[in-house]
Design an enzyme around this catalytic site. Structure first.
Site, mmCIF file in Angstrom:
data_model
loop_
_atom_site.group_PDB
_atom_site.id
_atom_site.type_symbol
_atom_site.label_atom_id
_atom_site.label_comp_id
_atom_site.label_asym_id
_atom_site.label_seq_id
_atom_site.Cartn_x
_atom_site.Cartn_y
_atom_site.Cartn_z
ATOM 1 N N LYS A 48 1.072 -0.788 -0.069
ATOM 2 C CA LYS A 48 0.023 -0.048 -0.037
ATOM 3 C C LYS A 48 1.021 1.182 0.124
ATOM 4 O O LYS A 48 1.455 1.495 1.106
ATOM 5 C CB LYS A 48 -0.879 -0.100 1.108
ATOM 6 C CG LYS A 48 -2.132 0.599 0.993
ATOM 7 C CD LYS A 48 -2.186 1.962 0.793
ATOM 8 C CE LYS A 48 -1.776 2.762 2.106
ATOM 9 N NZ LYS A 48 -1.793 4.506 1.450
ATOM 10 N N GLU A 72 9.072 1.325 11.490
ATOM 11 C CA GLU A 72 10.068 2.350 11.211
ATOM 12 C C GLU A 72 9.545 3.740 11.373
ATOM 13 O O GLU A 72 8.662 4.162 10.438
ATOM 14 C CB GLU A 72 10.878 2.011 10.349
ATOM 15 C CG GLU A 72 12.309 2.640 10.036
ATOM 16 C CD GLU A 72 12.252 3.977 9.643
ATOM 17 O OE1 GLU A 72 12.243 4.694 10.252
ATOM 18 O OE2 GLU A 72 12.512 4.268 8.481
HETATM 19 P P1 NAI Z 1 1.112 8.316 8.064
HETATM 20 O O1 NAI Z 1 2.257 7.569 9.011
HETATM 21 O O2 NAI Z 1 0.014 8.543 8.189
HETATM 22 O O3 NAI Z 1 1.527 7.530 6.677
HETATM 23 C C1 NAI Z 1 2.409 6.477 6.373
HETATM 24 C C2 NAI Z 1 1.685 5.469 5.559
HETATM 25 O O4 NAI Z 1 0.653 4.860 6.522
HETATM 26 C C3 NAI Z 1 0.950 5.776 4.368
HETATM 27 O O5 NAI Z 1 0.900 4.786 3.329
HETATM 28 C C4 NAI Z 1 -0.488 6.048 4.890
HETATM 29 O O6 NAI Z 1 -1.330 5.863 3.827
HETATM 30 C C5 NAI Z 1 -0.524 4.840 5.754
HETATM 31 N N1 NAI Z 1 -1.545 5.068 6.808
HETATM 32 C C6 NAI Z 1 -2.287 6.367 7.305
HETATM 33 N N2 NAI Z 1 -3.199 5.929 8.271
HETATM 34 C C7 NAI Z 1 -3.184 4.636 8.029
HETATM 35 C C8 NAI Z 1 -4.037 3.593 8.946
HETATM 36 N N3 NAI Z 1 -4.964 4.290 9.896
HETATM 37 N N4 NAI Z 1 -4.054 2.375 8.923
HETATM 38 C C9 NAI Z 1 -2.917 2.003 8.206
HETATM 39 N N5 NAI Z 1 -2.013 2.427 7.300
HETATM 40 C C10 NAI Z 1 -2.340 4.001 7.558
HETATM 41 O O7 NAI Z 1 2.172 9.637 7.869
HETATM 42 P P2 NAI Z 1 1.734 10.983 7.032
HETATM 43 O O8 NAI Z 1 0.210 11.282 7.475
HETATM 44 O O9 NAI Z 1 1.979 10.744 5.632
HETATM 45 O O10 NAI Z 1 2.755 11.953 7.688
HETATM 46 C C11 NAI Z 1 2.599 12.539 8.910
HETATM 47 C C12 NAI Z 1 4.015 12.484 9.784
HETATM 48 O O11 NAI Z 1 4.413 11.123 10.208
HETATM 49 C C13 NAI Z 1 5.134 13.312 9.082
HETATM 50 O O12 NAI Z 1 4.970 14.805 9.447
HETATM 51 C C14 NAI Z 1 6.330 12.587 9.780
HETATM 52 O O13 NAI Z 1 6.495 13.293 11.027
HETATM 53 C C15 NAI Z 1 5.934 11.258 9.961
HETATM 54 N N6 NAI Z 1 6.374 10.470 8.968
HETATM 55 C C16 NAI Z 1 7.343 9.791 9.044
HETATM 56 C C17 NAI Z 1 7.918 8.947 8.035
HETATM 57 C C18 NAI Z 1 9.480 8.044 8.259
HETATM 58 O O14 NAI Z 1 10.137 8.152 7.451
HETATM 59 N N7 NAI Z 1 9.508 7.640 9.784
HETATM 60 C C19 NAI Z 1 7.530 8.743 6.789
HETATM 61 C C20 NAI Z 1 6.158 9.549 6.839
HETATM 62 C C21 NAI Z 1 5.908 10.243 7.771
#
Ligand code: NAI
Ligand code: MG
Length: 478
Positions: A174, A249
């Site tokens: 996904k 991660e």
């Molecule tokens: P997110 O954690 O919401 O998204 C990451 C992935 O999880 C995406 O594919 C998203 O569609 C999926 N996702 C979102 N909600 C979900 C759910 N309820 N169940 C299963 N999958 C789900 O991160 P987002 O909203 O893009 O970014 C928010 C913050 O997260 C950023 O500002 C940053 O601080 C952090 N982040 C950290 C990352 C890293 O590399 N460790 C990468 C992206 C974001």
């Protein structure tokens, strides 16, 4: 306009209700493609296809060496199409072209590494009593779910899907709703490289729809997640409900420690790059620089000179930084900058003139000295903000470095060999770099966090153990 459907059982499939998501360019807000808005129905079809590929399809019967050859062919095709894929990754994520090129090179390296490793993962033979022969088989989990973010889609595809396929898992991926077009492209070329249908399925969609449905699906065996701590907790909860494993991660607040004897010529460009790479939207971003007090002024001044010279532009301008991924990320960075109003701003970079109004731009900023308890010293900004903090001695350096909720990566700069070893051992992080940082993607190096940064290891050979389980078989031949 490009449109991508889900990829299920080797076939492109639109969402059952025909809905789509617009993929926006972070550089100017234009719609660059549409993708299917997959949900529970598409996830269910994808998981079923993966299960069938393992149980009745040709995929489940492939020898390890054959899986390795497919991954190696994928590496070759990615390399042959490097320019085109880098262009797509740059436009989709808003990355400067140079960064996108590096990312595609890393993707090819992951596929090359896991292609070569697939038939080299040995199990065990265990001495046991007199009339027993005991063997430990390394078996795949089965159906693995891969939920990946928008910051490094190509690289994370390589490290996560590459390792899972090498071990013989069937994958359901996904990608993030904000970027992930390269994942779709590479999944399609996997079929051309001979990967049997169903071995790798992609469901595009929103996190709360497709992502949640995937993580809660009854018939998955393992979850690999990279993203925010909040969603990481939701993923682990979903995994716990079915007692399956997961790797998480979740980013960090990684520190680089600069001692007075450091080679500054070598350290300064690396320290700057560690925070501006991908606009600071990097899980392993070096977002804190801890500087020995006797050289704080000198190091902070020299870092400030470098920050003032940084330029921000569109992905195509290929400057030091591109735009942030979307409006939420722009607002997040703006909120943190607002909370930094009480801090000394040492330097900031500049925007290129006449940037498109629909883009999401933020200049890189250097603050210091920043108190250890300040939000900017504790929380992950996920943007181009570096905080500088002084320390008096080695013990305080370690205390400050370890003094956040996170523990992903750390770096230290010193010529003193004894101190290198002492400090590296005391830092609480999944990776520690001595006189360097990040190491060009580190395909071979196990990577993952401690504390709030998550658990489990991806990358390198270690990931092959994460994506498999040991089965003990004991033969009595008495
Ligand atoms: P997110 O954690 O919401 O998204 C990451 C992935 O999880 C995406 O594919 C998203 O569609 C999926 N996702 C979102 N909600 C979900 C759910 N309820 N169940 C299963 N999958 C789900 O991160 P987002 O909203 O893009 O970014 C928010 C913050 O997260 C950023 O500002 C940053 O601080 C952090 N982040 C950290 C990352 C890293 O590399 N460790 C990468 C992206 C974001
Ligand atoms: Mg989110």
């Amino acid at each position: 306009m490009r449109h991508h459907d889900c990829l299920i059982d080797g076939l492109e499939q639109p969402a059952a209700d025909g809905r789509t998501i617009e993929m926006l360019s972070p550089s100017d807000g234009r719609t660059i493609a549409t993708v299917a808005r997959g949900g529970a129905a598409e996830v269910d079809a994808a998981v079923r296809a993966a299960r069938q590929a393992l149980e009745t399809g040709p995929y489940g019967r492939l020898a390890a060496v054959e899986r390795g050859r497919i991954l190696s062919r994928m590496a070759a095709v990615v390399t042959a199409r490097h320019a085109e894929l880098a262009e797509l990754e740059a436009e989709d994520c808003g990355k400067p072209m140079a960064q996108a090129k590096t990312d595609i090179t890393c993707l090819a390296r992951y596929l090359e590494f896991y292609g070569g490793a697939a038939d080299k993962v040995h199990g065990l033979q265990i001495p046991f009593l007199g009339d027993w022969l005991v063997t430990g088989l390394r078996e795949p989990h089965g159906v693995t779910a891969h939920i990946i973010p928008w910051n490094y889609p190509a690289q994370i595809f390589g490290r996560s899907v590459g390792a899972a396929l090498a071990m013989g898992n069937a994958c359901v991926l996904k990608p993030a709703e904000d970027a992930g077009l390269t994942c779709l492209e590479v999944a399609r070329l996997a079929l051309e490289c001979g990967l049997p249908p169903g071995a790798l399925n992609v469901v595009t969609g929103y996190g709360e729809e497709a992502g949640a449905a995937l993580s809660k699906h009854d018939d998955i065996d393992f979850i690999s997640f990279t993203g925010s701590p909040e969603i990481g907790t939701a993923i682990q909860t979903a995994a716990a409900q079915r007692t399956i494993g997961c790797t998480l991660e979740l980013g960090g607040k990684s520190a680089q420690l600069v001692f007075a004897d450091a080679d500054l010529e070598k350290a300064l460009p690396v320290i700057v790059n560690a925070i501006i790479q991908n606009g600071g939207q990097t899980c392993s971003a070096g977002s804190r620089v801890l500087i020995e007090a006797s050289v704080f002024e000198q190091v902070a001044t020299r870092l400030a000179e470098r920050f003032s010279a940084l330029r921000v532009g569109t992905h195509a301008m290929d400057l030091d930084l591109g735009p942030l991924i979307n409006r939420q990320q722009e607002e997040r960075v703006r909120r943190f900058v607002g909370r930094a109003a009480d801090l000394p701003l040492l330097a900031e970079g500049r925007l290129a003139p006449d940037l498109p109004a629909g883009g999401h731009y933020a200049v890189p900023r250097l603050y210091g000295p920043v108190p250890a308890g300040h939000a900017l010293a504790q929380e992950e900004v996920f943007g181009p903000v570096l905080v500088a903090m002084p320390f008096q001695d080695e013990a305080e350096a370690v205390r400050l470095a370890n003094g956040t909720a996170f523990g992903l990566v750390a770096g230290l700069w010193t010529r003193d060999g004894g101190r290198q070893m002492r400090v590296a051992r005391r830092l609480r992080a999944g990776q520690v770099y001595v006189n360097g940082y990040g190491a060009g993607g580190g395909i071979e190096l196990p990577f993952g966090g401690v504390k709030r940064s998550g658990h489990g290891r991806e990358k390198g050979f270690e990931a092959l153990y994460e994506f498999s389980q040991l089965k003990t078989i004991a033969f009595n031949h008495g």
